[in-house]
Design an enzyme around this catalytic site. Structure first.
Site, PDB file in Angstrom:
ATOM      1  N   LYS A 152      -7.243   2.082  -2.927  1.00 15.47           N
ATOM      2  CA  LYS A 152      -6.812   1.681  -1.438  1.00 15.47           C
ATOM      3  C   LYS A 152      -7.051   3.081  -0.705  1.00 15.47           C
ATOM      4  O   LYS A 152      -7.297   3.103   0.420  1.00 15.47           O
ATOM      5  CB  LYS A 152      -5.506   1.036  -1.498  1.00 15.47           C
ATOM      6  CG  LYS A 152      -5.046   0.818  -0.266  1.00 15.47           C
ATOM      7  CD  LYS A 152      -5.745  -0.322   0.487  1.00 15.47           C
ATOM      8  CE  LYS A 152      -5.469  -0.563   2.037  1.00 15.47           C
ATOM      9  NZ  LYS A 152      -4.236  -1.132   1.996  1.00 15.47           N
ATOM     10  N   LYS A 195      -0.322   7.236   8.269  1.00 12.52           N
ATOM     11  CA  LYS A 195       0.536   7.249   7.013  1.00 12.52           C
ATOM     12  C   LYS A 195      -0.587   7.094   5.930  1.00 12.52           C
ATOM     13  O   LYS A 195      -0.319   7.919   4.882  1.00 12.52           O
ATOM     14  CB  LYS A 195       1.428   5.801   6.852  1.00 12.52           C
ATOM     15  CG  LYS A 195       2.173   5.735   5.724  1.00 12.52           C
ATOM     16  CD  LYS A 195       2.692   4.289   5.367  1.00 12.52           C
ATOM     17  CE  LYS A 195       1.607   3.451   4.723  1.00 12.52           C
ATOM     18  NZ  LYS A 195       2.025   2.247   4.265  1.00 12.52           N
ATOM     19  N   SER A 231       0.838  -1.047   0.103  1.00 14.38           N
ATOM     20  CA  SER A 231      -0.030  -0.045   0.056  1.00 14.38           C
ATOM     21  C   SER A 231       0.920   1.435  -0.070  1.00 14.38           C
ATOM     22  O   SER A 231       1.291   1.613   1.014  1.00 14.38           O
ATOM     23  CB  SER A 231      -0.955  -0.102   1.303  1.00 14.38           C
ATOM     24  OG  SER A 231      -1.883  -0.990   1.004  1.00 14.38           O
TER      25      SER A 231
END
Lengths: 298, 298, 298, 298
Positions: D175, D243, D99
């Site tokens: 995502k 993040k 990711s």
């Protein structure tokens, strides 16, 4: 009067040109470099000197000043091939007066230190008028107070408020805080304006009385005319403030400081830009509040 | 010097007492009424007169001034049983200087009009010091410019900035906008302070240079000491600003004005109160930013 | 099958009409009252009974159900002149199924208690379709569990999820929380949609995969069609959701609960309304994100 | 059953290890590489093969899968010295399932294309449990539909929802949208929880009824236990979500999409981290709402 210094000035744009000219007026020996020749010619006409490369400009310089648009330009001009660090003598004082991220200033300072070159980051506030009239506010970061002391007479030829605010990068941090406060103060003024108008209040009278109390601010004084007249010629463009909101939100994130209101305003500045207002003065945040309030914005 | 008027002054609290005394000094015949007797005694000692009821206070008054804490008190004192409207002569000018909702001011104005009584809403900004020194800002709403003109000499004995901003309720609307701007300006200053400290900047120096540029504001000038020293004795209490944020968000909702930033700050003011800071000065919004940023707040 | 009860049903609108009909189907003796006669006629046609006044409707009732638009209607119908409380026998169970503020429900409960009348607040979720198909979710507040137990068979004729969530007003509180979550879930879905489209992603495919993971929600399932097709016929109107956001922000303020995101979304719902989208389905919050992102919205 | 492929799997961490094992189970020839040897040994014990370098792992591979923590790791593993691109044959299909930012995926795709190497970005949702049970959601970006078709049987051994959502980077974009929606859905649930508790509602009952209606969501179903019990063992850590919020706010900024609510929630996630909650499950956003609401958080 301070001693005359040999100064290289890289970046003779809207801000850099009048700043370099003011240094000439103050008695310094100023050699300018710029990508476009006309700005160099103008400096020469004002009593300065021209160079055909960064290398030539900084060859004999005691002090190098850079004034360029953004981080990539600073990295290229100072650290890049043919750039300042490759060509200055050890011990030279390199002052970057561009508005960039604190991280880039810190990176530049570290790279310079390895070559024995001293640095200050010294972004300014006050716009073109402040540069022309030599009344800029200058917020200076640098690890060594002696470097600031040495540069102080030079800064005094450019501005009226000159403050050493901390180590390398601190000047940029304060500039970022400046842009944060300015954007939010404009935004809330815009919200107040739409509220007052919708409520049927005499806006000009209301802004007068608001300016006289705790709600008063430099933003209110300087931008109320723009808002009353829907006159948004820049001034300071929303595109640039958008860049700056990116700097301050990133910098705050890096040091763990919460910006609950700053983050919302960063979105609203981005929205203004997305709506085609990027080249208007930042007081045009008013147009965004009008759109949110269902008004047709011309 | 203006002509002496017969003035009834209802509500001799922290603000009302010095205001009534200033009217006496200016040569007016002032009859005060207050729930607690000591404040009446103080007015008499200052050269005014006392009354034992609203009815008695307003019986011969040409002008009635009310200065009470919130909407319910205004409704009771002006519209309630034994209140002002029941006891004044037709034609009397009733000036409410309390800070309340525009809607209540409009309701009071309408009820008064039915009885042939004239009204102004005239909330003030400047705090206790401003009341004592007669330097208040006074934002005045009223349907008839002649009423404002008649009241102007009276206001001039109380403040230095006196502006007629629109019809009934407009004074309250401008006061609401004032509180909106002040809260947001404090909040963003607090965000900047935590950001600057976390980044290792010399905060006092930074605030000096920020105050000199476009980021400057009355809030920055007056509140930076509180923030630097974490000294939050009021001043203006967060509890009161919480009430005011409720007024402005409701009023903006009523007129369809968007407050994207104001609404967030209203939540942060409420949060300060929920965290037990309600009796601190509103500059203590800094403590909320510190909490969000993971600092321990004493 | 539960015992047949004598039920008065006040308010035969879009929701009330099918609910009353379902009670008839379940074997209850239902007497309806409504301001417009046609709705009463329809209930009679469905096997119910009609009344020409609240007084007549509730005269013999064991249970009274009210289903009206907003707080003022509940106050008038239940507490007002000629209303429910004036005309019911002591001991009657009055169930308000309207969506109103918790404070009003608490006020109604207290007034009823003084007259020996029992109350429940029982707002519903599920819309017109849920009312017709008797699959509503019903969130019930009431001080006495026995009252809920008594009403449970009645609720079971109207919905599939019936839960006693706390004392008087608690049903309304949960309904307010429901509307808060729904509005925010729609808003973030809208932000994701614009982000995905701007980034050049296949939106339909993306929503499929998003729906299968932790980002899945009933809002995503039911509203993705609206968003993909820009088809915003209600459904649930933004005007109504605007009213509800006012309820939840006020209620949260009253109990000292922070709604940092809820407050922002309340502004965005208000903005949708100000932009003329009030009569569209609440999934039209997408149009607001599009406007903020600089798209032209048809 | 699909044909057996020669697969190199780089990065055998919490996610990568069970994924590689599932590929072995599905009949593929899997050669793993990892910085720590024990994970390689585990893969060998499960029927796979080990390599002592990326070069060795990818030497004969038809397909290379990378599953590493963040952007810098992908850049190093794929583009770096001794990395995948240096060592694979032209025509190999490189699938990055990490990711990371869309920009990095696009950069990797471009670099690979220059060498005649095909790429897909295929981040997953579903966590460790989803990886172990092979029920991941996989969102796949890639310029060529044929590459997706070729990889589909491999993905089917890892997950249950596998969707090609657009060109290179699109998988990462989806995502990012997933993480945006999840964070906001958690945040508003947390706001609802504190509101309901402060209002004295039975929280467990309320969450039951909320889950049954339009407010229902996978977040509500899976996280309500964490919230009811204040049990915040991860699950998915706030540090990681922090993040991800950085990724989505940057990506949205890059494509000019407004995230007014997402930006606020990004600040609240950052605040949770600053308050020491970084290693807790993201449902611990509840603790931030409690702090804002003045509660003492253990």
């Amino acid at each position: 009067m301070s001693a005359s210094r040999k100064i290289a000035f890289i970046g003779l744009g809207i801000m850099g040109s009048p700043m370099a000219a003011n240094l000439v007026k103050a008695g310094h020996h100023v050699t300018g470099y710029n990508l476009q020749q006309p700005a160099i010619d103008a400096l020469v006409a004002a009593g300065g000197h021209g160079a055909t490369s960064i290398a030539e400009a900084v060859a004999d310089a005691e002090v190098v000043i850079t004034m360029v648009p953004a981080d990539p330009h600073v990295l290229q001009v100072v650290l890049g091939e043919g750039g300042v660090l490759e060509n200055v003598k050890a011990g030279t004082l390199v002052i970057d007066m561009s508005s960039i991220t604190p991280q880039t200033s810190i990176k530049v300072a570290a790279a310079a230190k390895e070559k024995g070159v001293r640095t200050l980051d010294a972004p300014v506030s006050g716009g073109e008028a402040g540069a022309v009239e030599a009344v800029l506010s200058i917020m200076v970061g640098g690890d060594d107070a002696a470097d600031f002391a040495e540069a102080k007479p030079i800064f005094d030829a450019l501005g009226t408020t000159v403050v050493h605010v901390g180590p390398a990068g601190a000047g940029q941090t304060v500039k970022a805080a400046n842009q944060l406060i300015v954007a939010v103060n404009i935004q809330v003024l815009a919200e107040a304006v739409v509220f007052l108008e919708n409520a049927g209040v005499d806006l000009a009278a209301a802004l007068d009385v608001l300016g006289g109390g705790l709600a008063g601010s430099t933003v209110l004084n300087r931008k109320k005319g723009n808002m009353l007249n829907r006159e948004f010629a820049p001034g300071f463009r929303i595109d640039l403030h958008h860049k700056d909101m990116g700097i301050v939100t990133d910098a705050a994130r890096a040091v763990g400081a919460a910006l609950p209101v700053g983050a919302v305003v960063a979105q609203l500045v981005a929205s203004a830009r997305a709506n085609g207002d990027g080249s208007l003065d930042h007081s045009a945040l008013l147009r965004g509040v009008e759109r949110l309030s269902g008004r047709t914005v011309a």
